[in-house]
Scaffold this active site. Structure first.
Site, PDB file in Angstrom:
ATOM      1  N   CYS A  49       0.807  -1.239  -0.104  1.00  0.00           N
ATOM      2  CA  CYS A  49      -0.007  -0.022   0.026  1.00  0.00           C
ATOM      3  C   CYS A  49       0.871   1.247   0.166  1.00  0.00           C
ATOM      4  CB  CYS A  49      -0.896  -0.080   1.207  1.00  0.00           C
ATOM      5  SG  CYS A  49      -1.723   1.602   1.470  1.00  0.00           S
ATOM      6  N   CYS A  98      -7.129  -0.941   1.104  1.00  0.00           N
ATOM      7  CA  CYS A  98      -6.258  -1.628   2.383  1.00  0.00           C
ATOM      8  C   CYS A  98      -6.960  -1.710   3.664  1.00  0.00           C
ATOM      9  CB  CYS A  98      -5.019  -0.543   2.324  1.00  0.00           C
ATOM     10  SG  CYS A  98      -3.914  -1.041   3.823  1.00  0.00           S
ATOM     11  N   CYS A 101      -4.979   0.769   6.619  1.00  0.00           N
ATOM     12  CA  CYS A 101      -5.268   2.381   6.322  1.00  0.00           C
ATOM     13  C   CYS A 101      -6.592   2.650   5.812  1.00  0.00           C
ATOM     14  CB  CYS A 101      -4.152   2.764   5.935  1.00  0.00           C
ATOM     15  SG  CYS A 101      -3.990   3.012   4.229  1.00  0.00           S
ATOM     16  N   CYS A 122      -8.007  -5.359  -9.694  1.00  0.00           N
ATOM     17  CA  CYS A 122      -7.808  -4.170 -10.609  1.00  0.00           C
ATOM     18  C   CYS A 122      -7.259  -3.105  -9.675  1.00  0.00           C
ATOM     19  CB  CYS A 122      -8.950  -3.941 -11.338  1.00  0.00           C
ATOM     20  SG  CYS A 122      -8.365  -2.960 -12.776  1.00  0.00           S
TER      21      CYS A 122
END
Ligand code: FE
Length: 133
Positions: A49, A98, A101, A122
Site C-alpha cells: 500500500c 487497504c 489504513c 484491478c
C-alpha cells in the site's frame, strides 16, 4: 487485526501524500488506464500500500489483464483487503481498500484467470509501491 489499523485525519494524509496519490488513495480516484508505472512491471517482489506500506500483493499473482491497470488474481492474504459495494458511475462494483489504513486500491471483478482464483484485483499503480525481491 484491529490493533494494526492506521487511522489518520484527511489533513494528515494530505501532508503525507502527493496531490495525485491523495486523489486516488483518499478520494477514490482512478489513474488513466495504461499510465501507471507498475502496470507493465514484471520484476519479482511485493506490492505494498503506497499510503501505509502494508504488504498487499506478490508478483507471483500479477498478470496482464489487458485492462490498463496492474492486475492480480489473489492478495497476499484475504485479511489485507477490505471491500465495499460501489454504485458510482451507474455500475455495481466491488471496491477494494487497504484493510489497514482504509485507502482506496481499485476494484475486484470475477473475470480473472479461470485456472487460478477466477478473481481480478484491478489496482491503481498510484495506490501501490513495489519492493523488489
Ligand atoms: Fe494502507
Amino acid at each position: 487485526m484491529a490493533e494494526d489499523k492506521i487511522i489518520r485525519t484527511e489533513e494528515e494524509w494530505k501532508r503525507l501524500l502527493t496531490p495525485e496519490e491523495y486523489r486516488v488513495l483518499r478520494e477514490k480516484g482512478t489513474e488513466p488506464p495504461g499510465s501507471g508505472e507498475l502496470y507493465h512491471n514484471t520484476e519479482r517482489g511485493t506490492y505494498m500500500c503506497r499510503a501505509c506500506g502494508a504488504e498487499l500483493f506478490k508478483s507471483d499473482a500479477k498478470y496482464d489483464s489487458g485492462s490498463g491497470w496492474p492486475s492480480f488474481w489473489q492478495a497476499v492474504d484475504p485479511s489485507k483487503i477490505a471491500t465495499e459495494t460501489d454504485t458510482s458511475h451507474g455500475m455495481l462494483r466491488k471496491e477494494i481498500l487497504c484493510a489497514r489504513c482504509g485507502s482506496h486500491l481499485g476494484h475486484v471483478f470475477d473475470d480473472g484467470p479461470k485456472e487460478t482464483t477466477g478473481q481480478r484485483f484491478c489496482v491503481n499503480s498510484m495506490s501501490l509501491k513495489f519492493k523488489k525481491e
